[in-house]
Design an enzyme around this catalytic site. Structure first.
Site, PDB file in Angstrom:
ATOM      1  N   MET A   1     -20.339 -17.296 -44.965  1.00 28.32           N
ATOM      2  CA  MET A   1     -20.788 -18.254 -44.330  1.00 28.32           C
ATOM      3  C   MET A   1     -21.792 -18.671 -44.270  1.00 28.32           C
ATOM      4  O   MET A   1     -22.589 -20.310 -44.570  1.00 28.32           O
ATOM      5  CB  MET A   1     -20.622 -17.621 -42.681  1.00 28.32           C
ATOM      6  CG  MET A   1     -19.145 -17.952 -42.530  1.00 28.32           C
ATOM      7  SD  MET A   1     -19.208 -17.938 -40.454  1.00 28.32           S
ATOM      8  CE  MET A   1     -19.824 -16.400 -40.023  1.00 28.32           C
ATOM      9  N   GLY A   2     -23.203 -18.194 -44.367  1.00 28.72           N
ATOM     10  CA  GLY A   2     -25.032 -18.614 -44.462  1.00 28.72           C
ATOM     11  C   GLY A   2     -24.477 -19.662 -46.238  1.00 28.72           C
ATOM     12  O   GLY A   2     -24.897 -20.356 -46.100  1.00 28.72           O
TER      13      GLY A   2
ATOM     14  N   TRP B   1     -22.315 -20.857 -47.842  1.00 31.35           N
ATOM     15  CA  TRP B   1     -21.188 -21.845 -47.934  1.00 31.35           C
ATOM     16  C   TRP B   1     -22.512 -23.137 -47.689  1.00 31.35           C
ATOM     17  O   TRP B   1     -22.134 -24.198 -48.221  1.00 31.35           O
ATOM     18  CB  TRP B   1     -20.103 -21.756 -47.008  1.00 31.35           C
ATOM     19  CG  TRP B   1     -19.096 -23.163 -46.539  1.00 31.35           C
ATOM     20  CD1 TRP B   1     -18.614 -23.379 -47.534  1.00 31.35           C
ATOM     21  CD2 TRP B   1     -19.609 -24.088 -46.363  1.00 31.35           C
ATOM     22  NE1 TRP B   1     -17.851 -24.016 -46.807  1.00 31.35           N
ATOM     23  CE2 TRP B   1     -18.055 -24.979 -46.327  1.00 31.35           C
ATOM     24  CE3 TRP B   1     -19.990 -24.578 -44.231  1.00 31.35           C
ATOM     25  CZ2 TRP B   1     -17.870 -25.662 -45.547  1.00 31.35           C
ATOM     26  CZ3 TRP B   1     -20.004 -25.498 -44.216  1.00 31.35           C
ATOM     27  CH2 TRP B   1     -18.957 -25.971 -44.308  1.00 31.35           C
ATOM     28  N   HIS B   2     -23.268 -23.224 -46.184  1.00 30.18           N
ATOM     29  CA  HIS B   2     -24.104 -24.049 -46.407  1.00 30.18           C
ATOM     30  C   HIS B   2     -24.725 -24.443 -46.786  1.00 30.18           C
ATOM     31  O   HIS B   2     -25.545 -25.860 -47.057  1.00 30.18           O
ATOM     32  CB  HIS B   2     -24.962 -23.953 -44.404  1.00 30.18           C
ATOM     33  CG  HIS B   2     -24.390 -23.168 -43.222  1.00 30.18           C
ATOM     34  ND1 HIS B   2     -22.908 -22.705 -42.822  1.00 30.18           N
ATOM     35  CD2 HIS B   2     -23.353 -24.717 -42.538  1.00 30.18           C
ATOM     36  CE1 HIS B   2     -22.677 -22.635 -41.703  1.00 30.18           C
ATOM     37  NE2 HIS B   2     -22.881 -23.926 -41.398  1.00 30.18           N
ATOM     38  N   GLY B   3     -25.522 -23.669 -47.699  1.00 32.40           N
ATOM     39  CA  GLY B   3     -26.064 -24.517 -48.773  1.00 32.40           C
ATOM     40  C   GLY B   3     -26.340 -23.192 -50.014  1.00 32.40           C
ATOM     41  O   GLY B   3     -26.352 -22.285 -50.003  1.00 32.40           O
TER      42      GLY B   3
END
Length: 349
Positions: free
Chosen positions: A322-323, A325-327
């Protein structure tokens, strides 16, 4: 095309008029109009990336049909693999290639191993993180036999490319959004009024709150070495407000816009600032991503059913994904790791 642009101010009323007055005869006409409008909306930024969203869409459309026509377990796994390779390949190349190549070269350099990797001048396609996850989840759901494949190509393409949620979500599930394109839509004044209010609130959060905080936050983070400790704390706090107002504001505009067309999208934020703990925070923040990662990453790995040690690993993997995925940056990986550790503290104490 951005929601807060002059072009969108002209684009939305035109599409609404065509949708409710010209294409009102049946659902197919409405879907064709929305599909064309969505591709125009996306191509306004860079028409070349239309080929990517069409490739991703067609791959999973035919994978879905293939999963139904074949009963061999090996063939079904192969078809699902095609979906994963295509979608993760698109996402990985355009979003993460340079990051991993640079980190690999630096890592080998620390080991005194010469590496001649070169980064590429890659432009990140808008919305690629959203539509690849959405269409990939469709194939996984068909593979699991949770849903039946959609045979209407126009309906499926509209589901993937629906312009209000194409650029910044929410990441929709086929169970929720796809059936809404399978029937004729009638104008609902109450729903439209609700959508307009939600859009207004979204524009306020994005344009009034986020845009006015941004200059101060940028100044603090750009010149942090010259700022006092109290200013840095205030800057960090305002940055959190800015991110929330910007992202949730955009989501509210998307959800409100969809309601104008008689479409209901999923809630993506539910006042995360009032969360009592980290677990509740992720049930309120970017809800569609949290649920996606839970159902398609965490649970398939075993979730919390395989003992404490396995749960520890699964939770960390979940939050690292998830981390990331953000960048494509170490800061996002650290962000995911920290949140994962915070999440695990009450579980293991």
């Amino acid at each position: 095309m951005l929601f807060n642009s002059f072009e969108f101010l002209l684009f939305l009323p035109l599409v609404l008029l065509l949708h409710w007055f010209v294409a009102r005869k049946n659902g197919t006409h409405q879907n064709v109009l929305l599909l064309i409008a969505s591709y125009v909306f996306y191509a306004w930024w860079d028409w070349r990336f239309l080929f990517l969203i069409i490739l991703s869409s067609l791959t999973d459309y035919f994978v879905g049909l293939g999963l139904t026509s074949t009963r061999t377990h090996t063939n079904r796994k192969t078809l699902l693999g095609v979906s994963l390779v295509v979608n993760l390949g698109i996402l990985g190349f355009f979003k993460y290639y340079n990051f991993f190549i640079q980190e690999l070269a630096e890592g080998l350099g620390h080991l005194n191993i010469e590496a001649s990797f070169s980064s590429l001048n890659i432009i990140l396609p808008v919305g690629v993180s959203f539509y690849t996850f959405q269409t990939m989840a469709y194939s996984i759901d068909v593979y699991r036999k949770d849903i039946k494949p959609e045979r209407n190509l126009i309906q499926y393409l509209t589901f993937v490319s629906f312009f209000p949620q194409l650029v910044a979500g929410p990441i929709e599930r086929s169970k929720n959004l796809l059936p809404q394109f399978g029937r004729k839509r009638y104008f609902n004044p109450d729903l439209a009024n609700e959508g307009l209010r939600q859009m207004l609130w979204g524009f306020f959060a994005k344009l009034v709150v986020a845009e006015n905080i941004a200059p101060f936050v940028e100044d603090v983070f750009t010149n942090f070495e010259h700022k006092s400790s109290s200013t840095l704390v205030i800057g960090a706090f305002l940055f959190a407000i800015q991110v929330y107002a910007d992202f949730s504001g955009y989501s509210n505009i998307a959800i409100g816009t969809a309601k104008l067309f008689g479409i209901r999208l999923s809630i993506n934020f539910r006042y995360p600032i009032f969360a009592r703990n980290i677990s509740e925070f992720w049930q309120r923040w970017h809800i569609s991503l949290t649920h996606w990662c839970r159902d398609y990453i965490y649970k398939p790995m075993g979730g919390g059913r395989s003992g404490k040690k396995r749960q520890f690993v699964n939770v960390l993997v979940l939050f690292l994904v998830m981390g990331l995925w953000h960048g494509a940056n170490w800061t996002f990986l650290i962000f995911g790791l920290v949140h994962g550790l915070y999440f695990l503290v009450p579980v293991f104490l």
